[in-house]
Design a protein around this motif. Structure first.
Motif, PDB file in Angstrom:
ATOM      1  N   VAL A  63       0.834  -1.195   0.000  1.00 16.46           N
ATOM      2  CA  VAL A  63       0.000   0.000   0.000  1.00 16.46           C
ATOM      3  C   VAL A  63       0.879   1.259   0.000  1.00 16.46           C
ATOM      4  N   ARG A 192      -8.407   3.580   3.931  1.00 20.76           N
ATOM      5  CA  ARG A 192      -7.708   4.102   5.107  1.00 20.76           C
ATOM      6  C   ARG A 192      -7.870   3.148   6.292  1.00 20.76           C
ATOM      7  N   GLU A 195      -5.713   0.032   6.123  1.00 17.73           N
ATOM      8  CA  GLU A 195      -4.328   0.322   6.511  1.00 17.73           C
ATOM      9  C   GLU A 195      -4.180   0.324   8.025  1.00 17.73           C
ATOM     10  N   ASP A 198      -4.384  -3.195   9.369  1.00 16.42           N
ATOM     11  CA  ASP A 198      -3.129  -3.907   9.094  1.00 16.42           C
ATOM     12  C   ASP A 198      -2.073  -3.557  10.136  1.00 16.42           C
ATOM     13  N   GLU A 199      -1.910  -2.260  10.359  1.00 18.52           N
ATOM     14  CA  GLU A 199      -0.862  -1.813  11.272  1.00 18.52           C
ATOM     15  C   GLU A 199      -1.074  -2.380  12.677  1.00 18.52           C
ATOM     16  N   LEU A 215       1.138  -8.223   4.850  1.00 18.69           N
ATOM     17  CA  LEU A 215      -0.024  -7.342   4.980  1.00 18.69           C
ATOM     18  C   LEU A 215      -1.269  -8.098   5.476  1.00 18.69           C
ATOM     19  N   THR A 217      -5.167  -8.130   5.737  1.00 12.02           N
ATOM     20  CA  THR A 217      -6.303  -7.435   5.117  1.00 12.02           C
ATOM     21  C   THR A 217      -7.630  -7.954   5.662  1.00 12.02           C
TER      22      THR A 217
END
Ligand SMILES: NC(=O)CC[C@H](N)C(=O)O
Length: 726
Positions: A63, A192, A195, A198-199, A215, A217
């Motif tokens: 990403v 957004r 993301e 994921d983090e 990643l 998802t």
């Protein structure tokens, strides 16, 4: 006496309909068909120079930003492919806050300066579009004169060709943002929030000792319910055509009480239609798996298997488009409204949701070992916490004038947002409340390996249709989403609130470990805290029962019955804090969405009001008055021959007409009131608490007339005809 030719010819046309459309599609072709109109990863690899392909993959997988040189090369490859396949135009496709799909088409052709034209398509045209789009709702984010809106390519969702009888259009999935960079669409928050998820998920996975963590998802698989009725009936019903639902219609003698439709044999014409829809969707790479008859007469379902949630959201929009488009070829109208017919089930769009990656797999799979269980319980707890804290938001995001007709009607989940976990998992959380969970419910499975957590088994829970948010073995199913809605908003919200919870949990666990605690102890502590603070949201019983409604109130759970009640929760302080912390939407963006939801609600009810006034004035009252006149003549003629007429029917019809006229006057008397109200919320409440009950009162009066007026004079198709002639 006039008959109703439109209605009778609709019946005859429906009866005489013969399927002529065919589709060259059988099992052996399915594999070839799948993804045929998609610029797939395989095509990218085949058509792009190796370095460019690698750079694009990196952008998708991590990403990150797309390099301009890469964009140009990709654009050329996509253009060549599209032209070979007969495309003449390209379109940036986006999802504005109306919840519908929007597309702006441009031709590939550009003047070459020598009186000719060449096909052009640059990286810039692929990546960025600028469109006025000022009429689309922004909820106050931009003034009418600040019209600029930008569409930007979402590299993570593949481009595809949409065919029409005269050619094809290259479709590019895009986000839609304002000049200031604020989101004006449903896709930006999906990206957004993915993301953010994921983090935070990766932080948790790292704590559990995973080193190779690609990643993470979210995945989604939305089940779509819909009605199919013969288009001749549809066109003879202004209410269905304009409001998407019948605002009138007496109950037919038979409804769904025999359960003869549910999973029944699919009628031939419907099956032929489903076949073509599936073929079209396969071409677009939509992984459709399931089809069946639903509970209500003429109601059906189509469902895909899981995929990346962002792509699933795009595919869902395409599914709705294809369902509607193909229906016409089979003489049907596909109705996506949540409650098109009263007295029978409405339609939902159950959103199955999970998260995972290619190495750790599905993170909501309980797994086979205690270690995996511990990790699973952390993710599960994050979801419980998120849904408990933000239940109001979830309810608000599925609120609409149409879905309000379905929610809480004892056929779909109630408005109270609770979680069904199943007996075993609930028991674990009950134990956690007291401290440690050492056993799983099945007799004899006390685990000694890890003393704080039990071994869990897959599929230990039953299904619960009355729960809005149910654990189904390796995923959660959010059942309150309406059939007509985009999954965009609820999906982004789930991603965000779960990311928000994982973020808090990761903070606590990281600190605990840094302070020298054993991970297992730190996890146990966090789980206990979450179970204690959020356990109220877990409910495995009958969500329809009045006892639950009383109990839910006692537990402090919200019961937001209507969209105006729910909308305020879109901007609840807790929710704003979470969305800002996760960098998904700002307060202003959330406020704009609340404004739009209320605006759409008022507009929908305003349209329904107008249709009711029109249909009553131009169809029902004239029909009833003609009958009343006929009865009056009959009385006079009987008197004329010296007999004593029976006037009871005349009186009944006269009373019903007078009653209907009174109710109509009350409704017309309300017109214009909304303009005097101070704000949108007051307006929405007025529609909800004054206008809507009045529409229902008028309906009752008309439906009573339908049961006494002569059948051959009734001006619109009846429930029996619409739901049972196919
Ligand atoms: N069979 C079912 O699950 C019915 C679901 C129901 N139609 C709904 O609105 O959600």
């Amino acid at each position: 006496m006039s008959v109703s030719p439109a209605r009778l010819s609709a019946i005859s046309a429906a009866n005489n309909y013969r399927v002529t459309a065919t589709v060259a599609f059988n099992e052996s072709h399915t594999a070839e068909l799948f993804g045929r109109n998609v610029f797939t990863d395989e095509l990218m690899q085949a058509r792009l120079p190796k370095a460019i392909y690698k750079s694009l993959r990196k952008t998708i997988e991590t990403v990150s930003k797309l390099e301009p040189a890469t964009a140009d090369a990709v654009a050329t490859a996509i253009k060549d492919w599209a032209l070979e396949r007969g495309a003449t135009h390209y379109a940036h496709v986006f999802q504005p806050l109306t919840g519908l799909t929007a597309e702006k088409h441009d031709s590939f052709l550009e003047p070459d300066g020598k009186d000719g034209a060449i096909a052009e398509f640059s990286g810039k045209q692929l990546i960025l579009g600028e469109s006025d789009a000022s009429a689309l709702p922004s909820g106050g984010i931009r003034a009418t004169f600040e019209a600029r809106g930008y569409t930007a390519w979402d590299v993570t969702s593949p481009c595809y060709l949409l065919e029409n009888p005269n050619g094809a259009t290259l479709c590019i999935p895009t986000v839609f943002v304002s000049w200031t960079g604020e989101s004006l669409d449903l896709k930006t928050p999906i990206l957004r929030s993915a993301e953010a998820l994921d983090e935070q998920a990766r932080r948790i996975l790292k704590l559990f000792g995973h080193t190779d963590v690609p990643l993470v998802t979210p995945t989604a698989g939305p089940e779509q319910e819909y009605f199919l009725i013969d288009r001749n009936f549809f066109l003879a019903r202004p209410d269905l055509m304009t409001a998407g639902r019948t605002l009138f219609g007496a109950r037919p003698p038979k409804g769904q009480e025999f359960a003869d439709q549910y999973y029944g044999v699919i009628p031939e014409r419907v099956l032929a239609y489903m076949h073509e829809c599936e073929a079209e969707l396969y071409k677009l790479g939509v992984p459709i798996k399931t089809r069946h008859n639903e509970v209500a007469p003429s109601q059906y379902e189509i469902a895909p298997v899981y995929e990346n949630a962002n792509v699933a959201a795009d595919h869902q929009q395409l599914t709705m488009i294809v369902l509607k488009r193909v229906a016409r070829k089979y003489g049907f109208e596909c109705i996506l409204h949540e409650k098109p017919f009263s007295g029978v089930n409405g339609s939902g769009k159950h959103l199955n949701w999970s998260l995972g990656n290619s190495v750790q797999g599905n993170l909501l799979d309980p797994g086979a070992t205690p270690h995996e269980n511990m990790q699973f319980l952390v993710f599960c707890a994050a979801i419980i916490r998120a849904v408990h804290r933000h239940g109001g938001l979830l309810r608000a995001l599925v609120g609409s004038a149409s879905n309000d007709q379905r929610l809480g009607a004892n056929e779909a989940p109630p408005a109270i947002i609770s979680i069904f976990l199943g007996a075993q998992l609930s028991d674990v959380f009950e134990q956690l409340k007291k401290g440690r969970a050492c056993s799983s419910k099945k007799a004899g499975t006390i685990q000694l390996g890890v003393d704080s957590l039990p071994v869990l088994q897959r599929d230990t829970g039953d299904r619960n249709r009355t729960s809005p948010f149910a654990f189904t073995g390796n995923k959660f199913e959010f059942r309150a989403v309406g059939s007509n809605q985009s999954i965009g908003a609820p999906l982004a919200a789930l991603n965000t609130i779960v990311a928000g919870s994982l973020n808090r949990i990761a903070d606590q666990l990281e600190k605990g470990v840094a302070d020298g605690k054993k991970l297992e102890d730190a996890v146990s502590e966090v789980l206990t805290q979450i179970a204690r603070e959020n356990g109220a949201v877990i409910f495995n019983g009958n969500g329809y029962s009045p006892e639950w409604h009383r109990e839910a109130e006692r537990l402090g759970l919200l019961n937001l019955k209507t969209t105006p009640d729910a909308a305020v929760w879109m901007v609840a302080p807790d929710t704003v804090e979470c969305f800002e912390r996760m960098k998904v939407l700002t307060k202003r963006e959330l406020e704009s969405r609340r404004e739009i939801a209320l605006e759409q609600y008022c507009k929908a009810l305003n349209v329904e009001t107008r249709i009711v006034i029109e249909m009553v004035s131009t169809k029902y009252i004239p029909t009833a008055i003609r009958y009343q006149t006929e009865l009056a003549r009959n009385i006079n003629e009987i008197k004329a021959v010296g007999a004593v007429p029976d006037t009871r029917l005349f009186e009944r019809v006269s009373t019903l007409i007078a009653g209907l006229q009174n109710e109509l006057d009350k409704l017309t008397g309300m017109r214009g009131k909304q303009a005097t109200l101070p704000d949108l919320l007051a307006e929405a409440r007025h529609y909800c608490h004054e206008v809507l009950p009045q529409l229902n009162a008028i309906r009752q009066a008309v439906d009573a007339l339908e049961t006494v007026c002569p059948d051959d004079t009734w001006p619109v198709p009846t429930y029996e005809e619409m739901l049972f002639i196919k």
